[in-house]
Enzyme design. Structure first.
Site, mmCIF file in Angstrom:
data_model
loop_
_atom_site.group_PDB
_atom_site.id
_atom_site.type_symbol
_atom_site.label_atom_id
_atom_site.label_comp_id
_atom_site.label_asym_id
_atom_site.label_seq_id
_atom_site.Cartn_x
_atom_site.Cartn_y
_atom_site.Cartn_z
ATOM 1 N N GLU A 194 40.196 44.292 36.481
ATOM 2 C CA GLU A 194 40.359 42.952 37.441
ATOM 3 C C GLU A 194 41.695 42.372 38.161
ATOM 4 O O GLU A 194 41.957 41.430 37.883
ATOM 5 C CB GLU A 194 39.670 41.948 36.875
ATOM 6 C CG GLU A 194 37.987 42.523 36.275
ATOM 7 C CD GLU A 194 37.166 41.360 36.117
ATOM 8 O OE1 GLU A 194 37.641 40.381 35.894
ATOM 9 O OE2 GLU A 194 35.728 41.693 36.174
ATOM 10 N N GLU B 9 31.601 47.124 33.853
ATOM 11 C CA GLU B 9 31.315 46.038 33.284
ATOM 12 C C GLU B 9 30.129 45.385 34.083
ATOM 13 O O GLU B 9 29.935 45.660 35.314
ATOM 14 C CB GLU B 9 32.240 44.741 33.304
ATOM 15 C CG GLU B 9 33.220 44.981 32.197
ATOM 16 C CD GLU B 9 34.443 43.788 32.314
ATOM 17 O OE1 GLU B 9 33.842 42.689 32.329
ATOM 18 O OE2 GLU B 9 35.501 44.218 31.954
HETATM 19 C C1 BG6 Z 1 35.236 40.061 33.244
HETATM 20 C C2 BG6 Z 1 36.462 40.417 32.339
HETATM 21 O O1 BG6 Z 1 35.722 39.213 34.378
HETATM 22 O O2 BG6 Z 1 34.296 39.403 33.053
HETATM 23 C C3 BG6 Z 1 35.992 40.097 30.951
HETATM 24 O O3 BG6 Z 1 36.769 41.881 32.663
HETATM 25 C C4 BG6 Z 1 35.093 38.811 30.961
HETATM 26 O O4 BG6 Z 1 37.250 40.106 30.194
HETATM 27 C C5 BG6 Z 1 34.059 39.179 31.513
HETATM 28 O O5 BG6 Z 1 34.982 38.689 29.417
HETATM 29 C C6 BG6 Z 1 32.914 37.954 31.453
HETATM 30 O O6 BG6 Z 1 33.658 37.015 31.774
HETATM 31 P P1 BG6 Z 1 33.746 35.683 31.023
HETATM 32 O O7 BG6 Z 1 34.732 34.516 31.682
HETATM 33 O O8 BG6 Z 1 32.373 35.128 31.083
HETATM 34 O O9 BG6 Z 1 34.162 36.064 29.716
#
Ligand code: BG6
Length: 474
Positions: A166, A374
């Site tokens: 990211e 993800e």
């Molecule tokens: C992504 C990241 O932005 O989203 C993760 O790569 C992150 O590290 C995930 O945990 C979910 O976002 P958040 O802020 O809810 O943890």
């Protein structure tokens, strides 16, 4: 388009799930690990834990991997902590850190789980940060050296590499992700600094892609930004144009550079107009052209809608009552809510169709195989009196996204893997461990570590069947 019949997922499709080192490992100062920017943080949002113990995966990786194997993971996407390998970012290599990741990778291979390794997931060594972080050109060489240490050590065992997680959000949400230099006072200086950091990360990434291909021509490497198509809030041509603009600034700036080695024209014009263009060194253009990915990995959570800028100085809008979801930039585009989408408990819009749209768009632009690194739902999961987590909402979320992924495959998009966030509960970037994403519950609270027991949720059982059947069966 509505199809009479859907294409199946390709044979050997990489089903699994994802984590990152600092969010899951703990052991923040063990076995020679150096401090990262995460460890050096002085405060945390109210009521949320630090990252010192996290899910204690550092000590329980064997148990966790055995559980992944039992569930039928074909792959596991995780990150290596730069500070375990080179504690101060560019000095001595730490043998204990190398040994740890050899054990993790060997354990995965023992269970026939394909490792997908992210080289850097938000946890820059604090020693580099103290010298200016990514703004300092020296971080480019530090990353290239770190990448080469990884390739030399693990290159025989790891086929799939991801460079930087990211990168686009580190630039667009610098305040939340710690890349924004607090010493700078004006917005213009802050942004200029961020786009210089961005340029340095681009060059560092290109060097890593180039060097892997020289050393291991059959291995595969790609970027891993957060990509989601931007919608116009209405069919007004001005709103449509604002969506084009923000697509360029949020998405294509990062992928055009990774895949084609050049700055996106609109994004470059935006930087020129605002005075954010980065300084380049002689040779950068060649390095950027030479480093090429074999695939594009991306994280997908949700889309965004935008309107044309109103030029009133109030284009930045908070979506869904969550200040982390602010969007809009004065004079460029105005953030807008999308009334057609439901939201998670944390205010994030849920848009499975947007996932298909995003897959199609990326494929059309680059014609490189795609990996989804993800995708997931954060929720306040609770253990019930039978010691179970009935997370049907997560099953619904995953099912809808997997359906859309299959539709994209039917559209002709080449997708070779899906590793939703997250394999097990971990610490969210800003909302502690109560915002749970895992397929596997970790028995701890924000400040009470309890026994850190692992308990597969209902979604884990459901997803296990999906992996076994190479797709949805109902
Ligand atoms: C992504 C990241 O932005 O989203 C993760 O790569 C992150 O590290 C995930 O945990 C979910 O976002 P958040 O802020 O809810 O943890």
């Amino acid at each position: 388009m509505r199809y009479r019949e859907l294409k199946p997922f390709p044979q050997g499709f990489l089903w699994g799930a994802s984590t990152s080192a600092y969010q899951v490992e703990g052991a923040w100062n063990e076995d020679g690990k150096g401090l990262s920017v995460i460890d050096a943080r002085e405060s945390y949002p109210d009521g949320t834990t630090d990252f010192k113990v996290a899910s204690d995966h550092y000590h329980r990786y064997r148990e966790d991997i055995a559980l992944f194997a039992r569930l039928g993971f074909k792959t596991y996407r995780f990150s290596i902590a730069w500070t375990r390998i080179i504690p101060d970012g560019n000095g001595e290599v730490n043998a204990a850190g190398i040994a740890f990741y050899h054990k993790v990778i060997d354990e995965l291979r023992l269970h026939n789980i394909e490792p997908i390794v992210t080289m850097y997931h938000f946890d820059l060594p604090q020693a580099l940060q103290a010298k200016g972080g990514w703004y300092n050109r020296a971080s480019v060489d530090a990353f290239a050296r770190y990448a080469n240490v990884l390739f030399d050590e693990f290159g025989d065992k790891v086929k799939y590499w991801l460079t930087i997680n990211e990168q686009n959000l580190m630039i667009l949400q610098g305040e939340a992700l710690g890349t924004l230099d607090p010493k700078l006072s004006t917005q213009a200086d802050k942004k200029k600094n961020l786009y210089q950091q961005n340029h340095h990360m681009m060059v560092a990434q290109a060097m890593a892609m180039r060097d892997l291909h020289t050393k291991y021509p059959h291995s595969k490497i790609g970027p891993a930004p957060n990509i989601a198509v931007i919608y116009p809030a209405t069919s007004k041509p001005e709103d449509v144009q604002a969506a084009f603009n923000y697509n360029a600034i949020r998405n294509w700036l990062y992928l055009d550079m990774a895949a084609r080695g050049e700055y996106n024209t609109l994004a470059w014009r935006y930087m020129e107009e605002k005075g954010y263009t980065p300084e380049m060194m002689p040779g950068d253009t060649e390095v950027l052209k030479r480093g090429r990915p074999d695939f594009i990995a991306f994280n997908y959570y949700t889309t965004q809608a935008v309107e044309a800028s109103r030029g009133d100085g109030n284009d930045e809008v908070v979506r869904g009552g969550n200040k982390l979801l602010k969007s809009g930039e004065d004079g460029v585009h105005r953030g807008a809510a999308n009334p057609h989408l439901p939201r998670t408990q944390f205010g994030t819009e849920i848009d499975p169709v947007g996932f298909r749209n995003t897959l199609r768009e990326i494929w059309d632009r680059y014609h490189l195989p795609l990996l989804i690194t993800e995708n997931g739902l954060g929720a306040f999961d609770k253990l019930d009196e039978n010691e179970e987590v009935q997370d049907d909402y997560r099953i619904d979320f995953l099912r809808l996204h997997i359906e859309q992924m299959q539709l994209a495959i039917t559209d002709g998009v080449k997708v070779f893997g899906y590793t939703p966030w997250s394999a097990l509960d971990l610490i969210s970037t800003h909302q502690g461990c109560s915002k749970r994403y895992g397929l596997i519950y970790v028995n701890r609270d924000e400040f009470d570590l309890k026994d850190l027991r692992r308990i597969p949720k209902k979604s884990a059982g459901w997803y296990s069947e999906v992996m076994k059947n190479n797709g949805l069966s109902d």
